[in-house]
Write a protein that holds these residues in place. Structure first.
Motif, PDB file in Angstrom:
ATOM      1  N   THR A   1       0.839  -1.211   0.000  1.00 31.24           N
ATOM      2  CA  THR A   1       0.000   0.000   0.000  1.00 31.24           C
ATOM      3  C   THR A   1       0.868   1.252   0.000  1.00 31.24           C
ATOM      4  O   THR A   1       0.671   2.164  -0.813  1.00 31.24           O
ATOM      5  CB  THR A   1      -0.933  -0.007   1.230  1.00 31.24           C
ATOM      6  N   ASP A   2       1.842   1.299   0.896  1.00 33.15           N
ATOM      7  CA  ASP A   2       2.733   2.460   0.957  1.00 33.15           C
ATOM      8  C   ASP A   2       3.580   2.573  -0.304  1.00 33.15           C
ATOM      9  O   ASP A   2       3.803   3.666  -0.818  1.00 33.15           O
ATOM     10  CB  ASP A   2       3.666   2.359   2.183  1.00 33.15           C
TER      11      ASP A   2
ATOM     12  N   ASN B   1       1.723   4.121  -3.001  1.00 33.50           N
ATOM     13  CA  ASN B   1       1.547   5.547  -2.731  1.00 33.50           C
ATOM     14  C   ASN B   1       2.830   6.339  -2.973  1.00 33.50           C
ATOM     15  O   ASN B   1       2.784   7.485  -3.412  1.00 33.50           O
ATOM     16  CB  ASN B   1       1.044   5.760  -1.299  1.00 33.50           C
ATOM     17  N   VAL B   2       3.967   5.722  -2.677  1.00 31.26           N
ATOM     18  CA  VAL B   2       5.250   6.376  -2.957  1.00 31.26           C
ATOM     19  C   VAL B   2       5.399   6.585  -4.458  1.00 31.26           C
ATOM     20  O   VAL B   2       5.769   7.663  -4.918  1.00 31.26           O
ATOM     21  CB  VAL B   2       6.441   5.537  -2.411  1.00 31.26           C
TER      22      VAL B   2
ATOM     23  N   SER C   1       3.353   9.370  -5.675  1.00 33.08           N
ATOM     24  CA  SER C   1       3.703  10.691  -5.138  1.00 33.08           C
ATOM     25  C   SER C   1       4.749  11.351  -6.029  1.00 33.08           C
ATOM     26  O   SER C   1       5.202  10.765  -7.010  1.00 33.08           O
ATOM     27  CB  SER C   1       4.269  10.554  -3.732  1.00 33.08           C
TER      28      SER C   1
ATOM     29  N   ASN D   1       7.607  12.466  -4.580  1.00 36.62           N
ATOM     30  CA  ASN D   1       8.855  12.438  -3.816  1.00 36.62           C
ATOM     31  C   ASN D   1      10.014  12.021  -4.712  1.00 36.62           C
ATOM     32  O   ASN D   1       9.868  11.110  -5.524  1.00 36.62           O
ATOM     33  CB  ASN D   1       8.776  11.398  -2.688  1.00 36.62           C
TER      34      ASN D   1
END
Lengths: 352, 457
Positions: free
Chosen positions: A116-117, A120-121, A124, A126
């Protein structure tokens, strides 16, 4: 488990009956420095040096793939991951010291991947750098994150499926893995933080091991821990629950290699050899002197366990459902080894 | 990890010990078996990781399941396995803080991701149950990590002041006092928040401490110092969530948790963001940064949370070592002579516990589990239930000598300020000041003897 306890009860009773017969004679303590230095210098240190070198290759392969995304380079990166995985799995028979104390184990080999993370990374904006990943949890970097990026959950990822963000993530994760592997080697080696000194100076100024016996016990216990982990964790969890989401290296279908390399890690430590290194002075030397049949049994059971794992047809994922007999046989072989290490080897070491 | 046969072997060792010649046997002090029948003989880095050697087969099986969960890293929901982490957390697994079941490592730099220390926070005053008043938008604990895309509450910054202490014989030692501050908060944080740093304590032997009858602990209390020895000893009475009543607090630096189960569930909840039947709401409920993918369900089921608790309860205690060493024997006398025992009560007898292995054991934890005023130097000035800002629960000392074998980076006291046991002794103020002064006045030889005794525990 229950069977073990029966044996235990049996042994206790047997001991109660037999143990108070005669006075123990006190034997002078032998010196095991040559054994400890062979294990430390020729097995542990060499394994970590190999890991650091292979991790550097993986980082280079990831950069090559990013700069020139071809199927051939994807295969090259996958092969480099498998190559790096080998010394890591062969180091899991000695998961003590810096790997455990400096947050390196989670950074290198966290499982499961925080999917999940991770998604999302990728979504993003970032910057995907080693510095960024350095700030993230282990479940967003290390072997399994790299494996996830190279193979995907469905294991059939093609070069066309990659996004540019995934390439960036892959390179950053491979860089962090390489840095971690270098760090681990540095923490052990004599011209680094010199953790190896604790093994060499066990019972003679070591901050960690108050006696040579306690260092040998740590080394032996670590073998028991990894045999247990393979039999009752890595094999048992997906197999007993018939649930492949509990299989650690399933994206790359590398589980069988993981298991056999864990067994080889036991073999390397027990026989005092790694690759072309080592003089053979090890636990095997001690056990062989005290009880040669136990020594023979251990050596044999390691080989039987490796063969039984290799005998699982196809991938481990497939065999969990389609060839339970072969999985069962592999699990039993590893459990037999574990049992011998616990019941016969550890007592010999603890009674030194 | 399967330590079944290992524990079996230890049981065998025990029998071996019992089979020595009579005259030899009588020379082994009872205190060597620090956990009674729950004692293991390990001097290595794994000394705090063994199951109770007298646990039944079912218990051993459960212990190993629990061991797996204790080491398991959790991830963000939704996840196929082990989801529910966060959204705000301090670490993603129990073992990340309790290194090899021992003490954590305090931050080595600002916002050190590997640290096992956290900051409890609150406002002045008490809630309806006598507990702390949470800080709006931050709660009762600062979580300095978050799942991706969520802002952590803030970062932990550390600075240090040093002071030099002199012994009667002229020798000097430098003490370090860390000051932890909160920076980079996701929302402005009011300046008058109370902060209490808490380093992860070792988790072995908690079942035995739970099995000490409340009446025995209450009998040691002397809140108004009726006997005039300068030592009070105050029970903390804290809220038991299951029983919905006040119970004697035993666990945590200020004895703020009544049971191993509530301690475990509280840690899972506050440190990892795992909701359970004990704490069904996220700790950050209502905060703007509390975006959780699984609000409809509990993050961990009842079985998992009870496994966490069972793990604590079923961990054995290592035996004392070097008991026949003359320096250790002398140190043991000094421990009594300078009145360390006033609070570090050596011996207890457990009552009946639901885990039969823990019942009716003679144990040597060296704690009264009561609160004592430890002076301004150690104060966090943050009250919890009946514990005021200068009071701390006496921590057990069993196994303390193995601290650095287990984690070379570990340090002592609630905020990890003491690198050595000597430094920890020198921080003892308040009710413990007179013992601390007596220690300072000992000769170097005797100071070493006392430390040697502590190292043998």
């Amino acid at each position: 488990m229950k069977k073990f306890n029966l044996i235990c009860a049996f042994l206790v009773v047997a001991l109660l009956v037999t143990s108070c017969k005669k006075d123990e004679t006190i034997t002078p303590t032998a010196d095991y420095k040559d054994i400890l230095s062979n294990i430390g210098e020729n097995v542990i240190l060499q394994t970590y040096e190999d890991l650091a070198a292979k991790a550097q290759n993986l980082y280079i392969a990831a950069q090559t793939l990013k700069n020139n995304p071809t199927s051939a380079n994807l295969e090259g990166a996958k092969a480099a991951w498998v190559e790096t995985r080998l010394p890591w799995e062969q180091s899991e028979g000695f998961l003590f010291g810096p790997v455990e104390q400096e947050g390196l184990d989670p950074s290198l080999d966290s499982w499961p991947v925080n999917v999940t993370d991770l998604n999302n990374v990728l979504l993003s904006n970032n910057a995907l750098t080693a510095e960024f990943l350095d700030q993230q949890e282990g479940t967003l970097k290390g072997f399994h994150t790299i494996e996830f990026l190279l193979w995907s959950e469905s294991s059939n990822k093609q070069i066309a499926d990659f996004t540019s963000r995934e390439f960036e993530y892959l390179v950053a994760a491979a860089e962090v893995l390489s840095i971690d592997a270098q760090e681990l080697y540095y923490l052990w080696k004599p011209d680094g933080e010199n953790f190896i000194k604790n093994i060499l100076d066990a019972g003679n100024g070591s901050q960690v091991y108050i006696s040579q016996k306690s260092a040998l016990e740590e080394i032996t216990n670590a073998l028991i821990i990894i045999s247990d982990e393979v039999a009752n964790g890595k094999i048992n969890d997906p197999f007993s629950q018939q649930d492949l989401s509990l299989e650690e290296s399933r994206f790359s279908a590398n589980s069988k290699a993981d298991f056999t390399d864990n067994m080889r890690s036991i073999q390397n430590i027990y026989t005092g050899k790694f690759s072309t290194f080592g003089n053979g002075k090890s636990l095997s030397t001690i056990v062989g002197e005290k009880n040669s049949s136990v020594n023979t049994e251990v050596l044999q059971q390691i080989n039987v366990a490796i063969a039984a794992i290799e005998n699982i047809p196809g991938t481990f994922s497939d065999a969990v459902f389609n060839n339970p007999t072969s999985v069962q046989a592999a699990q039993t072989a590893v459990r037999n080894l574990q049992k011998t290490l616990e019941e016969k080897v550890l007592p010999i070491i603890s009674n030194l | 990890m399967d330590k079944l046969l290992k524990s079996c072997f230890i049981a065998l060792l025990l029998f071996g010990l019992g089979c020595r010649k009579e005259d030899e046997k009588t020379m082994i002090p009872e205190s060597v078996m620090a956990g009674g029948d729950c004692t293991v003989f390990s001097t290595g880095p794994d000394a705090f990781t063994f199951p109770l050697p007298n646990l039944d087969a079912f218990g051993v099986e459960r212990h190993f399941l629990a061991d797996g969960i204790f080491g398991q890293q959790f991830v963000s929901a939704p996840a196929v396995q082990f989801g529910g982490l966060g959204p705000l957390f301090n670490q993603n697994s129990c073992e990340s803080c309790h290194v090899r079941n021992g003490r954590g490592m305090i931050p080595q730099m600002d916002n050190d991701p590997n640290s096992g220390l956290l900051l409890r926070i609150s406002l002045t005053g008490q809630n309806a149950n006598g507990g702390i008043i949470a800080v709006p938008e931050f709660g009762g604990q600062l979580q300095n990590k978050a799942i991706f895309g969520t802002a952590p509450e803030g970062k932990v910054s550390k600075s240090e002041i040093t002071q030099i202490v002199s012994f009667l014989d002229g020798q000097q030692v430098t003490l370090h006092k860390p000051a932890y501050t909160i920076t980079d908060t996701y929302l402005p944080l009011s300046g008058n928040v109370l902060i209490s740093p808490r380093n992860a304590p070792p988790v072995h032997g908690l079942g035995l401490l739970e099995a000490i009858p409340s009446s025995s602990i209450m009998a040691l209390a002397d809140e108004t110092d009726t006997n005039g020895d300068g030592i009070t000893g105050k029970p903390n009475m804290v809220w038991d969530i299951l029983e919905q009543t006040f119970k004697l607090g035993r666990f945590g630096w200020k004895a703020e948790q009544p049971t191993a189960a509530q301690q475990a569930a509280g840690a899972a909840h506050n440190d990892m963001g795992l909701t359970s039947f004990y704490f069904p709401d996220e700790h950050c409920e209502g905060q703007t940064n509390c975006i959780d993918g699984t609000q409809a369900t509990l993050d961990v089921d009842d079985e998992t949370i009870s496994l966490f608790a069972f793990y604590f309860q079923s961990l054995a205690v290592p035996a004392q070592r070097n008991y026949s060493d003359s320096q250790v024997i002398r140190g043991r006398e000094l421990f009594s002579q300078i009145e360390c025992e006033s609070c570090h009560t050596p011996k207890h007898t457990t009552g009946v516990h639901e885990i039969a292995a823990l019942s009716n054991q003679t144990i040597y934890p060296y704690t009264d589990l009561l609160l004592h005023d430890m002076g301004e130097g150690l104060a966090d000035n943050r009250p919890t239930f009946l514990a005021d800002g200068q009071e701390w629960r006496t921590p057990p000392l069993w196994g303390i000598g193995l601290t650095h074998v287990i984690n070379p980076n570990a340090t002592f006291l609630h905020d990890g300020r003491a690198k050595t046991m000597e430094e920890a002794i020198l921080w003892h103020g308040g009710e413990a000041e007179s013992s601390q002064k007596k220690y300072k006045n000992l000769s170097k030889t005797d100071r070493d003897n006392l430390i040697k005794f502590l190292n043998a525990l």
